[in-house]
Design a protein around this motif. Structure first.
Motif, PDB file in Angstrom:
ATOM      1  N   LEU A   1       0.836  -1.202   0.000  1.00 45.56           N
ATOM      2  CA  LEU A   1       0.000   0.000   0.000  1.00 45.56           C
ATOM      3  C   LEU A   1       0.870   1.250   0.000  1.00 45.56           C
ATOM      4  O   LEU A   1       0.585   2.235  -0.695  1.00 45.56           O
ATOM      5  CB  LEU A   1      -0.917  -0.001   1.230  1.00 45.56           C
ATOM      6  N   TYR A   2       1.956   1.197   0.776  1.00 46.11           N
ATOM      7  CA  TYR A   2       2.884   2.335   0.827  1.00 46.11           C
ATOM      8  C   TYR A   2       3.515   2.573  -0.534  1.00 46.11           C
ATOM      9  O   TYR A   2       3.620   3.719  -0.992  1.00 46.11           O
ATOM     10  CB  TYR A   2       3.963   2.065   1.874  1.00 46.11           C
ATOM     11  N   TRP A   3       3.957   1.514  -1.197  1.00 45.30           N
ATOM     12  CA  TRP A   3       4.609   1.688  -2.495  1.00 45.30           C
ATOM     13  C   TRP A   3       3.696   2.365  -3.511  1.00 45.30           C
ATOM     14  O   TRP A   3       4.108   3.281  -4.221  1.00 45.30           O
ATOM     15  CB  TRP A   3       5.061   0.320  -3.024  1.00 45.30           C
ATOM     16  N   ALA A   4       2.453   1.906  -3.578  1.00 42.29           N
ATOM     17  CA  ALA A   4       1.507   2.498  -4.530  1.00 42.29           C
ATOM     18  C   ALA A   4       1.229   3.959  -4.191  1.00 42.29           C
ATOM     19  O   ALA A   4       1.237   4.830  -5.081  1.00 42.29           O
ATOM     20  CB  ALA A   4       0.210   1.696  -4.543  1.00 42.29           C
ATOM     21  N   ALA A   5       0.988   4.249  -2.903  1.00 39.04           N
ATOM     22  CA  ALA A   5       0.654   5.614  -2.485  1.00 39.04           C
ATOM     23  C   ALA A   5       1.856   6.543  -2.618  1.00 39.04           C
ATOM     24  O   ALA A   5       1.740   7.663  -3.129  1.00 39.04           O
ATOM     25  CB  ALA A   5       0.140   5.612  -1.050  1.00 39.04           C
ATOM     26  N   GLN A   6       3.009   6.084  -2.165  1.00 41.50           N
ATOM     27  CA  GLN A   6       4.199   6.948  -2.192  1.00 41.50           C
ATOM     28  C   GLN A   6       4.674   7.194  -3.615  1.00 41.50           C
ATOM     29  O   GLN A   6       5.079   8.311  -3.959  1.00 41.50           O
ATOM     30  CB  GLN A   6       5.313   6.320  -1.360  1.00 41.50           C
ATOM     31  N   GLY A   7       4.634   6.171  -4.460  1.00 37.29           N
ATOM     32  CA  GLY A   7       5.005   6.371  -5.857  1.00 37.29           C
ATOM     33  C   GLY A   7       4.102   7.382  -6.542  1.00 37.29           C
ATOM     34  O   GLY A   7       4.558   8.190  -7.358  1.00 37.29           O
ATOM     35  N   THR A   8       2.826   7.353  -6.194  1.00 39.84           N
ATOM     36  CA  THR A   8       1.879   8.337  -6.729  1.00 39.84           C
ATOM     37  C   THR A   8       2.219   9.739  -6.253  1.00 39.84           C
ATOM     38  O   THR A   8       2.136  10.711  -7.027  1.00 39.84           O
ATOM     39  CB  THR A   8       0.444   7.974  -6.316  1.00 39.84           C
TER      40      THR A   8
END
Length: 368
Positions: free
Chosen positions: A97-104
């Motif tokens: 979840l962090y990867w998707a949100a932070q990459g965004t």
């Protein structure tokens, strides 16, 4: 003052003198359709860029430094907050979840600052020009045919093009020379070299910092906190920038030589609806006006586009609304375009993408 009438032969724009005499009396050219009755997007538009500019409310041009900075502060705080939460929980249920949100959020920050880049400015100044554009510019037929089969496959096979950005920074596109890290690259003018040197130094310092952190906390931790979100950011960047210039239901023209001008090139860009991500990525999907007038702040793009649409007429393609919060509908456009839009002819000044029907079969034969 402009009046817009629609007749059997297309859009007619009638401009009469405004009270201050800003526009002379005239009847603009009639935009005709092609022989089959379909709208011909490649024909010179019956309006000038000054008419689009005049239709946009004056306040849309005003930059509010504090409002602009507030978006920067917001995004930075969100990035810090996401990292803090992920590090605190350090749980494999949280990391994806962090990867998707932070990459965004990395992508959102990039959107705020991307018009400062020299090569991106070159893209804006030459949009739609196959000779001088800099972002996802079409390959000429000769260049395409000179590529080996693996290179063609990875360039035109999803998901590989979604990871193209770092490679582009180092080598640019096939047929173009130079690197974004070389101040003597033909990308840059001599008076821009100092900025390129500064940029390259900053990149080097960042790489050094990541190396130091990998020694301090371990390479896996750096990969989880920064590396994976960076790759998600790259995917966002390639996904969005590609779809703003490709993949429309109707084939979009590209130009070279005397047929190209700034307005005609800008009218080939495409607005997209990204669902819940529209505001997160600062309305970059409202792309036509952004391309024609990059000086308009992102927080005025929607209003400016609404005001300009009567001038555009059929030259504006209304984006298909996302059926849900996540714009899954855009993936079909991406896949179809990458599979079909391979190169443009070496000759001619108004060009459309052509397909190599043997591409995937040739690669399969090579593998066998």
């Amino acid at each position: 003052m402009n009046f817009f009438l629609r007749g059997a032969n297309g859009l007619i724009t009638i401009s009469v003198a405004s009270p201050n005499g800003a526009f002379p009396n005239r009847v603009n050219r009639i935009k005709k359709f092609d022989n089959e009755g379909e709208f011909d997007l490649s024909a010179p538009p019956p309006f000038k860029i000054a008419e689009i500019r005049a239709a946009i409310p004056k306040h849309c041009w005003v930059k509010d430094p504090w409002k602009s900075l507030s978006y920067v502060f917001r995004d930075v705080l969100v990035v810090i907050g996401f990292a803090a939460v992920a590090i605190y929980f350090n749980n494999w249920a949280v990391w994806p979840l962090y990867w998707a949100a932070q990459g965004t959020m990395f992508w959102a920050l990039f959107v705020l600052g991307h018009d400062w880049r020299i090569s991106h400015r070159t893209h804006h100044q030459n949009h739609g020009n196959v000779e001088h554009d800099e972002s996802w510019v079409p390959l000429s037929e000769g260049t395409y045919k000179s590529l080996d089969i693996p290179t063609k496959f990875f360039r035109f096979k999803v998901p590989f093009p979604l990871f193209a950005y770092p490679i582009y920074l180092w080598t640019r596109s096939p047929g173009k020379k130079g690197s974004h890290f070389n101040p003597y690259s033909d990308l840059f003018h001599p008076d821009e070299r100092k900025y390129v040197i500064t940029s390259t130094i900053c990149w080097t310092l960042m790489v050094g910092l990541l190396y130091y952190l990998s020694k301090l906390i371990g390479p896996l931790e750096v990969l989880k906190i920064y590396g994976v979100p960076y790759m998600v950011f790259v995917m966002w960047l390639d996904f969005v920038t590609y779809l703003h210039h490709h993949g429309h239901e109707q084939k979009l023209p590209w130009y070279r030589g005397k047929e190209w001008n700034y307005l005609r090139g800008g009218l080939t860009t495409v607005d997209r609806d990204y669902g819940m991500f529209n505001s997160i990525q600062h309305d970059i999907g409202t792309h036509v006006i952004h391309h024609l007038f990059p000086q308009i702040p992102h927080y005025h793009l929607i209003e400016a586009t609404k005001a300009a649409k009567p001038v555009f007429g059929k030259y504006y393609r209304e984006p298909r609304k996302s059926p849900g919060p996540i714009p899954f509908h855009l993936f079909s456009y991406l896949v179809r375009s990458i599979q079909e839009d391979h190169y443009v002819s070496d000759t001619g000044d108004v060009l459309y993408y052509q397909s190599d029907p043997q591409l995937y079969g040739l690669y399969q034969s090579k593998m066998e």
